[in-house]
Write an enzyme that holds these catalytic residues in place. Structure first.
Site, PDB file in Angstrom:
ATOM      1  N   GLY A 268       0.789  -1.221   0.000  1.00 18.18           N
ATOM      2  CA  GLY A 268       0.000   0.000   0.000  1.00 18.18           C
ATOM      3  C   GLY A 268       0.822   1.273   0.000  1.00 18.18           C
TER       4      GLY A 268
ATOM      5  N   CYS B  44     -27.075  -9.800 -16.529  1.00 21.80           N
ATOM      6  CA  CYS B  44     -26.553  -9.581 -17.878  1.00 21.80           C
ATOM      7  C   CYS B  44     -27.567 -10.081 -18.905  1.00 21.80           C
ATOM      8  CB  CYS B  44     -25.220 -10.292 -18.043  1.00 21.80           C
ATOM      9  SG  CYS B  44     -24.579 -10.230 -19.721  1.00 21.80           S
TER      10      CYS B  44
ATOM     11  N   CYS C  21     -25.565 -13.081 -21.124  1.00 22.36           N
ATOM     12  CA  CYS C  21     -25.239 -14.382 -20.558  1.00 22.36           C
ATOM     13  C   CYS C  21     -26.064 -14.695 -19.300  1.00 22.36           C
ATOM     14  CB  CYS C  21     -23.752 -14.481 -20.233  1.00 22.36           C
ATOM     15  SG  CYS C  21     -23.266 -13.537 -18.794  1.00 22.36           S
TER      16      CYS C  21
ATOM     17  N   CYS D 117     -22.432  -7.704 -19.126  1.00 23.68           N
ATOM     18  CA  CYS D 117     -21.213  -7.868 -18.334  1.00 23.68           C
ATOM     19  C   CYS D 117     -20.147  -6.893 -18.823  1.00 23.68           C
ATOM     20  CB  CYS D 117     -20.648  -9.276 -18.498  1.00 23.68           C
ATOM     21  SG  CYS D 117     -21.594 -10.529 -17.658  1.00 23.68           S
TER      22      CYS D 117
ATOM     23  N   CYS E  84     -18.212 -13.044 -20.044  1.00 24.21           N
ATOM     24  CA  CYS E  84     -19.508 -13.128 -20.696  1.00 24.21           C
ATOM     25  C   CYS E  84     -19.446 -14.118 -21.867  1.00 24.21           C
ATOM     26  CB  CYS E  84     -19.911 -11.744 -21.207  1.00 24.21           C
ATOM     27  SG  CYS E  84     -21.660 -11.572 -21.573  1.00 24.21           S
TER      28      CYS E  84
END
Lengths: 280, 256
Positions: free
Chosen positions: A29, A237, A240, A262, A268
């Site tokens: 970080g 979606c 899909c 997606c 997808c």
């Protein structure tokens, strides 16, 4: 015949970037300064990510590049071609086949493994920047762990919108120490950052590199009475049928008709391929 | 009784020029110290040295911390000093824009110090902020307005609320009423006097306005050219000035 050194950058530059990467991995970080080079693309198009990818690539690697989850946008294709030409590495659009994935603003839906590296393109690495414009001061705040200001931003969100309205670049605390900007990924992806793969972040213009090693604790900041929610559009979606994937809202005609699909195109497509096989 | 603040021989030079020189005083809990003098006399330099914004060249500022008793804040580590200045100390700037975050709502401004010391409950932070806005006479429905939508007097009161929310014991004020018109000044002074008395605060107030220190300060220091030329009880100094400069200062106050 190519006159480029492997992966475009010269060996000394790659070495310099790898040193920064090692330090970044050692202090999860923490933003490590590095001597960012001019790349043959404009700032904001992933110059930081490209340099980190160049420093990580080996000839036997397979590269995948995504832009907002998609493999087929201008930015993704041009970076993929760039490394095809300068490093002659294999490229793929399939998440599972890739060993190095460079991403702009998404984490692939498919869980990553320990053998993979995820490289993020970061526009502004400093999470405190819009609250405190002075670099000297933000560095001091990181050093002294003075992160109260980050919550002021979340407070403002709730005061103005009734909930934490920050939906991307949602600040996280890494390993209980550094507050970090996860690049502008949607907050839906924040919980995925505790993953098996190594995550590297490169900011070219701002000349910073930071990292999250595998299995590192990543906590999204919140209030006790307004906990963090990994939100997404309340649909599934339309291609899909996935109801647990992050969705893009696409306007499809002049009448304002829209559909949700997606954002991860590979996810997808592979789902639809499986569905067709099952149907056949 | 142990002093809250003990200032020993504070000197600050800007190159060959003197900012302030060899200042000594002791402040006891609940006491208000006024510092007066003309522009450029070193008042603000002294205040900034005391509050840790400027490193003095010589001297010590001993503060009676809650945890460790008397500690020299000049030599203490930076994290400790910053912690002190956002919990036990407060600093009210002359210009409220210096002390406020102008892009953050009034509630966020008051809540910032709470969040800086670890408050993580939105409801509680908001309740405390509302309470403090009430104490400085800002209407509760303005909690989500930005300070830029406030008048100068309201901004100054908001700055005071933001500073006092963590119940500090010592408050530094640099011309708290400068730039405000007289009626607003009067209200602000009334409010400040009430808060200082109610909360038992100690304060160091820098001002060039003798009326302000007459009203607020228990004791007074008169500065000129970086040196303290006279000090004592406020009424004593103002009613019976001994030093020539103090006599000049007192006699220059315009009478209505």
């Amino acid at each position: 015949m190519s006159d480029y050194n492997f992966a475009y950058l010269d060996e000394q530059t790659k070495r310099m970037i790898r040193r920064a990467l090692l330090k970044a991995v050692a202090i999860p970080g923490y933003q490590v300064p590095f001597a960012s080079r001019e790349m043959p693309m404009p700032y904001g198009w992933g110059t930081g990510g490209v340099q980190v990818t160049a420093a990580c690539l080996r000839p036997e690697d397979t590269l995948k590049v995504i832009d907002q989850g998609a493999d087929d946008t201008t930015n993704a294709i041009s970076i993929r071609k760039f490394f095809e030409r300068t490093a002659h590495v294999k490229v793929t659009t399939h998440t599972a086949e890739a060993t190095v994935i460079q991403t702009r603003h998404r984490i692939p839906e498919e869980p990553l493994t320990e053998d993979q590296i995820l490289v993020y393109q970061v526009p502004i690495p400093e999470p405190l920047r819009f609250l405190e414009p002075r670099e000297t001061e933000t560095r001091k705040m990181h050093a002294l762990e003075e992160y109260g200001l980050m919550h002021v931003k979340l407070y403002e969100d709730i005061a103005r919108h009734g909930e934490i309205a920050t939906s991307y670049a949602y600040p996280v605390k890494v390993e209980g120490r550094y507050v970090m900007d996860p690049s502008p990924i949607p907050k839906f992806d924040n919980p995925k950052m505790e993953m098996a793969a190594l995550q590297l972040f490169g900011a070219g213009r701002e000349q910073r590199i930071y990292a999250i090693p595998p299995y590192t604790e990543v906590v999204s900041l919140d209030f006790e009475d307004h906990p963090f929610v990994a939100s997404k559009a309340d649909h599934s979606c339309e291609l899909c049928g996935a109801d647990n994937a992050y969705l893009d809202e696409v306007i499809i005609d002049d009448a304002g008709e829209r559909m949700f699909v997606c954002s991860d195109t590979d996810y997808c497509e592979s789902r639809r391929a499986t569905q067709q096989e099952d149907a056949a | 009784m142990t002093p809250l603040l003990e200032v020993q021989n504070i000197t600050k030079r800007y190159g060959s020029r003197i900012g302030c020189a060899e200042v000594n005083f002791t402040l006891y809990p609940g006491e208000v110290m006024g510092i007066v003098g003309e522009s450029g006399s070193g008042k603000s330099t002294l205040l900034n040295c005391l509050a840790g914004h400027l490193p003095p060249d010589e001297g010590a500022v001993l503060y009676d911390t809650r945890a460790d008793g008397m500690v020299d804040t000049v030599t203490m580590s930076e994290p400790e000093r910053r912690m002190l200045s956002r919990t036990d100390w407060a600093f009210v700037h002359q210009n409220p824009r210096d002390g406020l975050r102008m892009g953050v709502s009034a509630g966020g401004n008051v809540g910032e110090r709470l969040m800086a010391v670890g408050a993580r409950h939105y409801g509680n932070i908001r309740d405390t902020a509302t309470d403090w806005l009430g104490r400085v006479e800002i209407a509760a429905e303005r909690i989500d307005d930005r300070p830029s939508a406030f008048s100068g007097g309201m901004q100054q009161r908001l700055q005071i609320a933001r500073n006092l929310v963590t119940s500090p014991r010592l408050i530094f004020m640099d011309e708290p009423t400068g730039g405000l018109d007289v009626s607003v000044q009067a209200r602000l002074l009334d409010l400040l006097r009430g808060l200082v008395r109610d909360l038992g605060l100690s304060a160091v107030i820098v001002s060039h306005d003798l009326a302000v220190v007459r009203l607020l300060a228990d004791r007074l220091m008169v500065m000129k050219g970086g040196h303290v030329v006279e000090s004592g009880l406020t009424d004593q100094v103002l009613d019976d000035p001994q030093h020539g400069y103090t006599q000049l200062l007192v006699s220059s106050v315009l009478q209505v």
